[in-house]
Structure formats: C-alpha cells, structure tokens
Design a protein around this motif. Sequence first.
Motif, PDB file in Angstrom:
ATOM      1  N   PRO A  36       0.813  -1.228   0.000  1.00  0.00           N
ATOM      2  CA  PRO A  36       0.000   0.000   0.000  1.00  0.00           C
ATOM      3  C   PRO A  36       0.845   1.277   0.000  1.00  0.00           C
ATOM      4  O   PRO A  36       0.473   2.264  -0.644  1.00  0.00           O
ATOM      5  N   LYS A  37       1.983   1.254   0.672  1.00  0.00           N
ATOM      6  CA  LYS A  37       2.856   2.434   0.683  1.00  0.00           C
ATOM      7  C   LYS A  37       3.415   2.690  -0.718  1.00  0.00           C
ATOM      8  O   LYS A  37       3.486   3.827  -1.165  1.00  0.00           O
ATOM      9  N   CYS A  38       3.810   1.617  -1.414  1.00  0.00           N
ATOM     10  CA  CYS A  38       4.343   1.760  -2.764  1.00  0.00           C
ATOM     11  C   CYS A  38       3.247   2.138  -3.761  1.00  0.00           C
ATOM     12  O   CYS A  38       3.511   2.886  -4.705  1.00  0.00           O
ATOM     13  N   ASP A  39       2.034   1.634  -3.556  1.00  0.00           N
ATOM     14  CA  ASP A  39       0.923   2.036  -4.430  1.00  0.00           C
ATOM     15  C   ASP A  39       0.756   3.549  -4.398  1.00  0.00           C
ATOM     16  O   ASP A  39       0.585   4.189  -5.434  1.00  0.00           O
ATOM     17  N   TYR A  40       0.813   4.128  -3.214  1.00  0.00           N
ATOM     18  CA  TYR A  40       0.682   5.583  -3.108  1.00  0.00           C
ATOM     19  C   TYR A  40       1.914   6.282  -3.676  1.00  0.00           C
ATOM     20  O   TYR A  40       1.802   7.258  -4.408  1.00  0.00           O
ATOM     21  N   ARG A  41       3.102   5.780  -3.350  1.00  0.00           N
ATOM     22  CA  ARG A  41       4.350   6.392  -3.815  1.00  0.00           C
ATOM     23  C   ARG A  41       4.386   6.464  -5.342  1.00  0.00           C
ATOM     24  O   ARG A  41       4.859   7.438  -5.917  1.00  0.00           O
ATOM     25  N   CYS A  42       3.863   5.446  -6.007  1.00  0.00           N
ATOM     26  CA  CYS A  42       3.923   5.354  -7.470  1.00  0.00           C
ATOM     27  C   CYS A  42       2.639   5.815  -8.159  1.00  0.00           C
ATOM     28  O   CYS A  42       2.500   5.647  -9.371  1.00  0.00           O
ATOM     29  N   SER A  43       1.730   6.395  -7.429  1.00  0.00           N
ATOM     30  CA  SER A  43       0.405   6.716  -7.982  1.00  0.00           C
ATOM     31  C   SER A  43       0.423   7.783  -9.073  1.00  0.00           C
ATOM     32  O   SER A  43      -0.477   7.813  -9.908  1.00  0.00           O
ATOM     33  N   LYS A  44       1.428   8.644  -9.124  1.00  0.00           N
ATOM     34  CA  LYS A  44       1.425   9.733 -10.107  1.00  0.00           C
ATOM     35  C   LYS A  44       2.454   9.574 -11.216  1.00  0.00           C
ATOM     36  O   LYS A  44       2.631  10.470 -12.025  1.00  0.00           O
ATOM     37  N   THR A  45       3.130   8.445 -11.277  1.00  0.00           N
ATOM     38  CA  THR A  45       4.160   8.267 -12.304  1.00  0.00           C
ATOM     39  C   THR A  45       3.574   7.696 -13.591  1.00  0.00           C
ATOM     40  O   THR A  45       2.546   7.016 -13.575  1.00  0.00           O
ATOM     41  N   ALA A  46       4.242   7.976 -14.680  1.00  0.00           N
ATOM     42  CA  ALA A  46       3.841   7.405 -15.967  1.00  0.00           C
ATOM     43  C   ALA A  46       4.386   5.980 -16.121  1.00  0.00           C
ATOM     44  O   ALA A  46       3.940   5.238 -16.984  1.00  0.00           O
ATOM     45  N   TYR A  47       5.344   5.603 -15.296  1.00  0.00           N
ATOM     46  CA  TYR A  47       5.987   4.288 -15.358  1.00  0.00           C
ATOM     47  C   TYR A  47       5.595   3.464 -14.137  1.00  0.00           C
ATOM     48  O   TYR A  47       6.436   3.030 -13.359  1.00  0.00           O
ATOM     49  N   LYS A  48       4.307   3.242 -13.975  1.00  0.00           N
ATOM     50  CA  LYS A  48       3.775   2.635 -12.758  1.00  0.00           C
ATOM     51  C   LYS A  48       4.325   1.227 -12.486  1.00  0.00           C
ATOM     52  O   LYS A  48       4.689   0.912 -11.360  1.00  0.00           O
ATOM     53  N   LYS A  49       4.383   0.371 -13.500  1.00  0.00           N
ATOM     54  CA  LYS A  49       4.821  -1.009 -13.292  1.00  0.00           C
ATOM     55  C   LYS A  49       6.267  -1.056 -12.796  1.00  0.00           C
ATOM     56  O   LYS A  49       6.580  -1.746 -11.821  1.00  0.00           O
ATOM     57  N   ALA A  50       7.155  -0.324 -13.436  1.00  0.00           N
ATOM     58  CA  ALA A  50       8.564  -0.289 -13.017  1.00  0.00           C
ATOM     59  C   ALA A  50       8.688   0.336 -11.630  1.00  0.00           C
ATOM     60  O   ALA A  50       9.437  -0.162 -10.782  1.00  0.00           O
ATOM     61  N   THR A  53       7.582  -2.165  -9.008  1.00  0.00           N
ATOM     62  CA  THR A  53       8.552  -3.253  -8.879  1.00  0.00           C
ATOM     63  C   THR A  53       9.722  -2.831  -8.002  1.00  0.00           C
ATOM     64  O   THR A  53      10.073  -3.518  -7.035  1.00  0.00           O
ATOM     65  N   TYR A  54      10.317  -1.691  -8.338  1.00  0.00           N
ATOM     66  CA  TYR A  54      11.493  -1.252  -7.583  1.00  0.00           C
ATOM     67  C   TYR A  54      11.136  -0.733  -6.196  1.00  0.00           C
ATOM     68  O   TYR A  54      11.882  -0.935  -5.241  1.00  0.00           O
ATOM     69  N   CYS A  55      10.012  -0.081  -6.069  1.00  0.00           N
ATOM     70  CA  CYS A  55       9.592   0.403  -4.753  1.00  0.00           C
ATOM     71  C   CYS A  55       9.388  -0.769  -3.793  1.00  0.00           C
ATOM     72  O   CYS A  55       9.856  -0.738  -2.648  1.00  0.00           O
ATOM     73  N   ASN A  56       8.704  -1.811  -4.239  1.00  0.00           N
ATOM     74  CA  ASN A  56       8.474  -2.973  -3.379  1.00  0.00           C
ATOM     75  C   ASN A  56       9.773  -3.702  -3.061  1.00  0.00           C
ATOM     76  O   ASN A  56       9.959  -4.181  -1.943  1.00  0.00           O
ATOM     77  N   LEU A  57      10.686  -3.777  -4.023  1.00  0.00           N
ATOM     78  CA  LEU A  57      11.993  -4.386  -3.791  1.00  0.00           C
ATOM     79  C   LEU A  57      12.764  -3.587  -2.733  1.00  0.00           C
ATOM     80  O   LEU A  57      13.322  -4.154  -1.786  1.00  0.00           O
ATOM     81  N   CYS A  58      12.772  -2.279  -2.870  1.00  0.00           N
ATOM     82  CA  CYS A  58      13.478  -1.407  -1.924  1.00  0.00           C
ATOM     83  C   CYS A  58      12.829  -1.450  -0.549  1.00  0.00           C
ATOM     84  O   CYS A  58      13.523  -1.483   0.476  1.00  0.00           O
ATOM     85  N   CYS A  59      11.523  -1.475  -0.506  1.00  0.00           N
ATOM     86  CA  CYS A  59      10.816  -1.522   0.770  1.00  0.00           C
ATOM     87  C   CYS A  59      11.093  -2.835   1.495  1.00  0.00           C
ATOM     88  O   CYS A  59      11.291  -2.852   2.716  1.00  0.00           O
ATOM     89  N   ALA A  60      11.137  -3.932   0.748  1.00  0.00           N
ATOM     90  CA  ALA A  60      11.418  -5.230   1.367  1.00  0.00           C
ATOM     91  C   ALA A  60      12.806  -5.242   1.999  1.00  0.00           C
ATOM     92  O   ALA A  60      13.013  -5.850   3.047  1.00  0.00           O
ATOM     93  N   LYS A  61      13.759  -4.558   1.382  1.00  0.00           N
ATOM     94  CA  LYS A  61      15.113  -4.509   1.927  1.00  0.00           C
ATOM     95  C   LYS A  61      15.228  -3.494   3.068  1.00  0.00           C
ATOM     96  O   LYS A  61      15.817  -3.771   4.104  1.00  0.00           O
ATOM     97  N   CYS A  62      14.668  -2.319   2.875  1.00  0.00           N
ATOM     98  CA  CYS A  62      14.878  -1.202   3.807  1.00  0.00           C
ATOM     99  C   CYS A  62      13.785  -1.058   4.857  1.00  0.00           C
ATOM    100  O   CYS A  62      13.979  -0.345   5.843  1.00  0.00           O
ATOM    101  N   LEU A  63      12.631  -1.680   4.635  1.00  0.00           N
ATOM    102  CA  LEU A  63      11.475  -1.576   5.529  1.00  0.00           C
ATOM    103  C   LEU A  63      11.052  -0.129   5.729  1.00  0.00           C
ATOM    104  O   LEU A  63      10.653   0.290   6.813  1.00  0.00           O
ATOM    105  N   CYS A  64      11.145   0.637   4.648  1.00  0.00           N
ATOM    106  CA  CYS A  64      10.813   2.052   4.703  1.00  0.00           C
ATOM    107  C   CYS A  64      10.457   2.520   3.293  1.00  0.00           C
ATOM    108  O   CYS A  64      11.062   2.078   2.323  1.00  0.00           O
ATOM    109  N   VAL A  65       9.458   3.395   3.186  1.00  0.00           N
ATOM    110  CA  VAL A  65       9.113   4.055   1.937  1.00  0.00           C
ATOM    111  C   VAL A  65       8.941   5.536   2.275  1.00  0.00           C
ATOM    112  O   VAL A  65       8.201   5.875   3.187  1.00  0.00           O
ATOM    113  N   PRO A  66       9.628   6.429   1.559  1.00  0.00           N
ATOM    114  CA  PRO A  66       9.490   7.851   1.854  1.00  0.00           C
ATOM    115  C   PRO A  66       8.049   8.330   1.658  1.00  0.00           C
ATOM    116  O   PRO A  66       7.310   7.781   0.837  1.00  0.00           O
ATOM    117  N   SER A  67       7.669   9.337   2.384  1.00  0.00           N
ATOM    118  CA  SER A  67       6.313   9.873   2.264  1.00  0.00           C
ATOM    119  C   SER A  67       6.175  10.629   0.946  1.00  0.00           C
ATOM    120  O   SER A  67       7.155  11.081   0.361  1.00  0.00           O
TER     121      SER A  67
END
Length: 92
Positions: A36-50, A53-67
């Motif tokens: 859900p954090k990545c869904d919001y983070r990527c909600s305004k990009t034109a490259y949603k799928k990419a 993918t990378y947001c969820n990968l980064c979140c899984a490693k870092c356990l953090c998504v910027p606001s």
Amino acid sequence: MAKLICAFLFMLVTSFVIQDVYAGGEGSLKPAECAPKCDYRCSKTAYKKACLTYCNLCCAKCLCVPSGTYGNKEECPCYNNWKNKKGGPKCP
C-alpha cells in the motif's frame, strides 16, 4: 527449578531479538505494509509497473518508503542510498 529459570530467560531474550528483527534496521514497516505504501508512492508516475517493482523491492530490503509521491528520500537513508549498476538511484 534451574531449568525453568533458564527456559524463561531464553524465551525472554528470544522475544527481544524477534522484536528487533521486526522493527527493522532502518524502517519500521513490516513486509506486508510495503504494497500500500508503494501504491501511493507510485500513484502519479507514468511508469507505474517499473516504479511498483522497484519500490516494493526497496521496501522489502529497507522496511521504509518515503512519504509522498516524489522526493523525501532523506527520510529513508537505505532507500535513498541504494544505487543501480550505473550509480543512479535504484529506488523511486
């Protein structure tokens, strides 16, 4: 009686270790909270799928998504400092 005390102390120490693992090294998100954090983070990009993918990968490693939907990476140094092969940012 000594075995009971040892077992109790072992369980106590183990519970603190487990709490530290779930608290994460940097962030405090649990892996299930990444989507859900990545869904919001990527909600305004034109490259949603990419982005997802990378947001969820980064979140899984870092356990953090910027606001927000862009920027604010200083909130999550692990997320901010992870670079791709070319030296650019890996995380959106």
